[in-house]
Each structure stands twice: as C-alpha cells, then as structure tokens.
Design a protein around this motif. Structure first.
Motif, PDB file in Angstrom:
ATOM      1  N   SER A  93       0.825  -1.217   0.000  1.00  0.00           N
ATOM      2  CA  SER A  93       0.000   0.000   0.000  1.00  0.00           C
ATOM      3  C   SER A  93       0.859   1.267   0.000  1.00  0.00           C
ATOM      4  N   GLY A 146      -0.572   4.935  -9.114  1.00  0.00           N
ATOM      5  CA  GLY A 146      -0.116   3.890  -8.193  1.00  0.00           C
ATOM      6  C   GLY A 146       1.334   3.500  -8.442  1.00  0.00           C
ATOM      7  N   GLN A 149       3.580   6.159  -7.185  1.00  0.00           N
ATOM      8  CA  GLN A 149       3.657   6.141  -5.717  1.00  0.00           C
ATOM      9  C   GLN A 149       4.599   5.032  -5.241  1.00  0.00           C
ATOM     10  N   ASN A 173      -1.022  -3.891  -5.562  1.00  0.00           N
ATOM     11  CA  ASN A 173      -2.068  -2.917  -5.891  1.00  0.00           C
ATOM     12  C   ASN A 173      -1.915  -2.350  -7.303  1.00  0.00           C
ATOM     13  N   LEU A 174      -1.116  -3.009  -8.147  1.00  0.00           N
ATOM     14  CA  LEU A 174      -0.816  -2.428  -9.455  1.00  0.00           C
ATOM     15  C   LEU A 174      -1.324  -3.319 -10.591  1.00  0.00           C
TER      16      LEU A 174
END
Ligand SMILES: Nc1ncnc2c1ncn2[C@@H]1O[C@H](COP(=O)(O)OP(=O)(O)O)[C@@H](O)[C@H]1O
Ligand SMILES: [Mg+2]
Length: 254
Positions: A93, A146, A149, A173-174
């Motif tokens: 995250s 994302g 980040q 999360n990608l």
C-alpha cells in the motif's frame, strides 16, 4: 558474510481461542546481493516472516543474524537504529504520508536518522532521479499514479542506502504492466548490489527473482534444495533477463 542468516526461527500468535504458529522453524541464509522471492498463499506467514526479518516484530525461538550481528537480544532502540540504517521497506500500500510531497516523503527516514541537510538533499535527489521521478519532486501522493507512488516508496528505501530491501507484495495494488515496470526497477536496484527479499502471493512477480522460496503454514520450502537434480543451483541475472524478454513477447492474459 551473508546479509541474513536465520536458524529455526519460530513465532506464534495467541488469541483467546487459537494459537497460530505463523513461523515454524524457519532456516534461511541470504547472501549479499541476492534477490529472493518468498511466495505462498494468503495466511501462510509471508508478512510475519518479512516483519520479523525487518525487525518490526519479534520471535520466540531460534537465532537471527543480520549482517553478522545477533539481533534478537537488542533493545527496541537499538533495533530501530539498525532497521533505519540497514533496511529499506517497500509495502503493497506504498505507505506514503499523504500531506507530504515526494521530496519530503523520501526525507522522512533520513530526518529520523539525523543526517545533515546537505547530505539528505543529495540522497533524496539522487534516489528520486533513479526511480525516474525527477520531474515530480513537489507532487503530493494523491497527484501520482499507483506505479509512481510505488516508485516514491522505492526511492525512500534507496535514499537510506540500505544493505537490504524488504518488499511485501510490492505489486499487489498495481495493474500487470505497471507491476512489470516496478519489478524491472527492483531488478536494477538488485543489479547495483542491494540485496532484496520480497514476499508475494503472485507467481508472476516471484518469477522475477533469481531465487524462489515457498512458504506454507509457516514452513519455508526451498525447491532448489528439495530437487537439486531439477532446479539449477542459481540463475544468473542475464539468464533471468533473457527469460523475461521471452516472456514479455507473449501477450499477457487479462
Ligand atoms: N496479529 C495477529 N494476531 C493473531 N494472528 C495473526 C496475527 N497476524 C497474523 N496472524 C495469523 O498468522 C498467520 C500468518 O499471517 P500472515 O503472516 O499475515 O500471512 P500472509 O502474509 O502470508 O497472508 C495467519 O494464520 C494469520 O491469521
Ligand atoms: Mg501478507
């Protein structure tokens, strides 16, 4: 000297109802400069393993040498100092601070270490350039994709010039093409000498690592040792890259 050496590391969680043996006699040596992926299903102990490895969590029995030093008997304060100096973390995250821009996010662990401002600035700019975000120094996390980040999180880890990077589901999360870019970036980091230990439930990400281990019900399985006649002893970065090149020419599903 190996970067990390664990012998019979065991950790349980107890609640009123159940005791879960999250790590069951884990023994593992990771040499300087290796890229190791530990994969396993949800609940198998991956995060617990990474938290113990990163001195974020303790364990009950066994020994753990990090960079040759027995880290089990250190005070919390000594553990945080070693963690800050030797280890960089990358999480699923991203764990960026929302109201700090890219530069200041990367600065957080450096400030914590009390490094002088000029040294911090040099490290921050160099790390952000390395991950390809030099044009985004003053963007907030919410103004980034994302993948960007996660690049910031990798820059934050790199700026500490760590001996070891620990990554927990870094591509979780990608989307698949961004995940591939992030894995390539981790390759570059590893090629420049930083040891990486990554845990993931995603076989696609695990396939990027030169050495793959598996965890099931808290037990570590090294297929290389279990099937020496089948598994090559090690795969060179060049061979891995060649395999990757071949894989990338096959259209990805989904
Ligand atoms: N804080 C906790 N308290 C109790 N049980 C926990 C705690 N954290 C993890 N567990 C249990 O330990 C096992 C391993 O969890 P975890 O390391 O998070 O697995 P993974 O990351 O592979 O999904 C699971 O059975 C989980 O339910
Ligand atoms: Mg997990």
């Amino acid at each position: 000297m190996p970067t990390l050496q664990m012998t019979d590391v065991t950790k349980s969680y107890r609640t009123d109802l159940v005791e879960t043996r999250a790590l069951d006699r884990i023994s593992l040596t990771v040499e300087d400069g290796e890229f190791v992926a530990v994969s396993g299903p949800s609940g198998s102990g991956k995060t617990t393993f990474l938290n113990v490895t990163g001195l974020l969590d303790g364990f009950e029995s066994g020994t753990y040498l990090l960079d040759g030093k027995d880290v089990s008997r250190l005070t919390d304060r000594e553990q945080s100092r070693i963690r800050n100096e030797k280890i960089g973390f990358v999480f699923q995250s991203f764990n960026l601070i929302p109201d700090l821009d890219v530069f200041d996010n990367v600065d957080v662990p450096l400030r914590y270490r009390g490094l002088p401002a000029a040294d911090r600035r040099r490290r921050i700019e160099s790390a952000i350039t390395r991950v390809g975000l030099a044009a985004r120094l003053h963007h907030l996390p919410s103004q980034l994709s994302g993948g960007q980040q996660q690049r910031v999180a990798i820059a934050r880890a790199l700026a500490g010039e760590p001996r070891l990077i620990l990554a927990d589901e870094p591509t979780g999360n990608l989307d698949s093409s961004t995940a591939h870019e992030i894995m390539s970036l981790l390759h570059e980091v590893n090629d420049s000498g930083t040891t990486i230990v990554m845990v993931t439930h995603d076989p696609g990400s695990a396939a990027h690592a030169a050495r793959q281990l598996h965890i099931l019900d808290g037990r570590l399985i090294d297929l290389r040792e279990e099937m020496p006649s089948i598994q090559p002893r090690s795969i060179s970065p060049a061979a891995t890259r060649a395999a990757e090149g071949a894989a990338s020419r096959i259209p990805a599903a989904g």
